[in-house]
Design an enzyme around this catalytic site. Sequence first.
Site, PDB file in Angstrom:
ATOM      1  N   ASN A   4       0.870  -1.176   0.000  1.00 57.72           N
ATOM      2  CA  ASN A   4       0.000   0.000   0.000  1.00 57.72           C
ATOM      3  C   ASN A   4       0.913   1.234   0.000  1.00 57.72           C
ATOM      4  OD1 ASN A   4      -1.848   2.005   0.391  1.00 57.72           O
ATOM      5  ND2 ASN A   4      -2.704   1.179   2.297  1.00 57.72           N
TER       6      ASN A   4
ATOM      7  N   HIS B 201     -12.986   1.929   0.092  1.00 60.94           N
ATOM      8  CA  HIS B 201     -12.922   0.838   1.083  1.00 60.94           C
ATOM      9  C   HIS B 201     -13.522  -0.467   0.540  1.00 60.94           C
ATOM     10  CE1 HIS B 201     -13.162   3.979   4.597  1.00 60.94           C
ATOM     11  NE2 HIS B 201     -11.903   3.739   4.284  1.00 60.94           N
TER      12      HIS B 201
END
Length: 401
Positions: free
Chosen positions: A8, A178
């Site tokens: 990430n 998300h």
Amino acid sequence: MIKVIAVNAGSSSIKYKLFEMPEEKVIASGIVERIGHEDAIFKFKGGKEEKKEILPILDHGAGVKLILEALESSGVVSTLKEIAVVGHRVVQGGKYFAKSAYFTKETEDRIEELVPLDPLHAPAHLLGFHAFNDALPEAKAIAVFDTAFHQSMEEEDYLFPIPDEWSEKYDCRRYGAHGTSHQYLSIKGIHDFLNNQKESKIITCHIGSGASLCAIKNGKCVATSMGLTPLGGVMMGTRSGDIDPSVLDYISTCTGKDVHELYEILNRKSGLYGVSGGLSNDTRDIEEAMLKGDKKATRAANLFARRIADYIGQYYVRLGGADLLVFSAGIGENSPIFRKMIIDRVKEALGIELDEEKNESLNRKEGVISTPNSKIMVAIIPTDEELMIARDSYKAWEGTL
Ligand code: AMP
């Protein structure tokens, strides 16, 4: 058995987790922070080693080099060739990606094209991709999009009521975010709490410093609260969530600030932070102040809970009921007070009964926090976005992505 790394990459950080797949075993993890600074932070945990170093890390390439050196020197890998796939988290996939994709030139071009929609993350994701690609040229690379899970929404759920030219020419619509987390919560919820039943209605609440809800029918997203960007939806740590758009024009007239400045304020100085009068964006501080009787903190907490409760009500109607309500992420997993405040605001209408003892004791652990009499089961499920990335990475290696 293969090794895959879930990555990430942010503008000044790289979070990483190395998995053995298909065992889904985490064998190393860590983070590089403050990239671009002389006093950057490098954290690594793997094998028998656990370390934190402060040192100059001037770009993403240097950060990736440190991660890979640590994986080798700790013995977690004997050669870097063992890392078969690098799975990159990408926040915005726009209308192009309804699932994860191989990181081809075309994927890169699409992400580049989406920079105006996500100027904060998209360039960082590309930096992360290039840094790993240079260091591990033989590994496969994939992109796993936060928006992909929400691509199953129907038009009436994703379009905004704006001039159609804005929607059509500029692709201005709800994309959500998300998605990797909501999908994980849905898969886990169906498996662990709903006996793998084919038909299911789930409302997932990913409530951390960013927060979003998702209405999921039979494992597919039908609606989600974040909008064009993660600013939309419920109130968050520093983001306002949905507000009347005329606020922008009015406050611009009052203060002389332009739309970009106001947009920044809605992103960074609103939400819990703004309503509490700048006290904090962290629910731990808000809870503490609220327990001491601080009026602004109490007001911020009430507003926060109300916004989430309103979305739960909306999604209950959208789904035509609900079998399971899931709490997850920093606040959802750790805060009995906020979970109770939210449930208190929906329990009468939805027939939910919270088991107060379980709510208090089940922090950070998966489990049910409603009573057997509750009309909707309420559960905590710790989210695991990296595992989802690792699973898709494994599929990419198998050739079944
Ligand atoms: P996340 O973005 O999912 O990592 O969530 C981070 C947020 O979770 C923090 O900003 C806090 O607001 C909240 N949080 C974390 N731990 C706790 C806790 N023990 N009690 C209440 N809130 C917490």
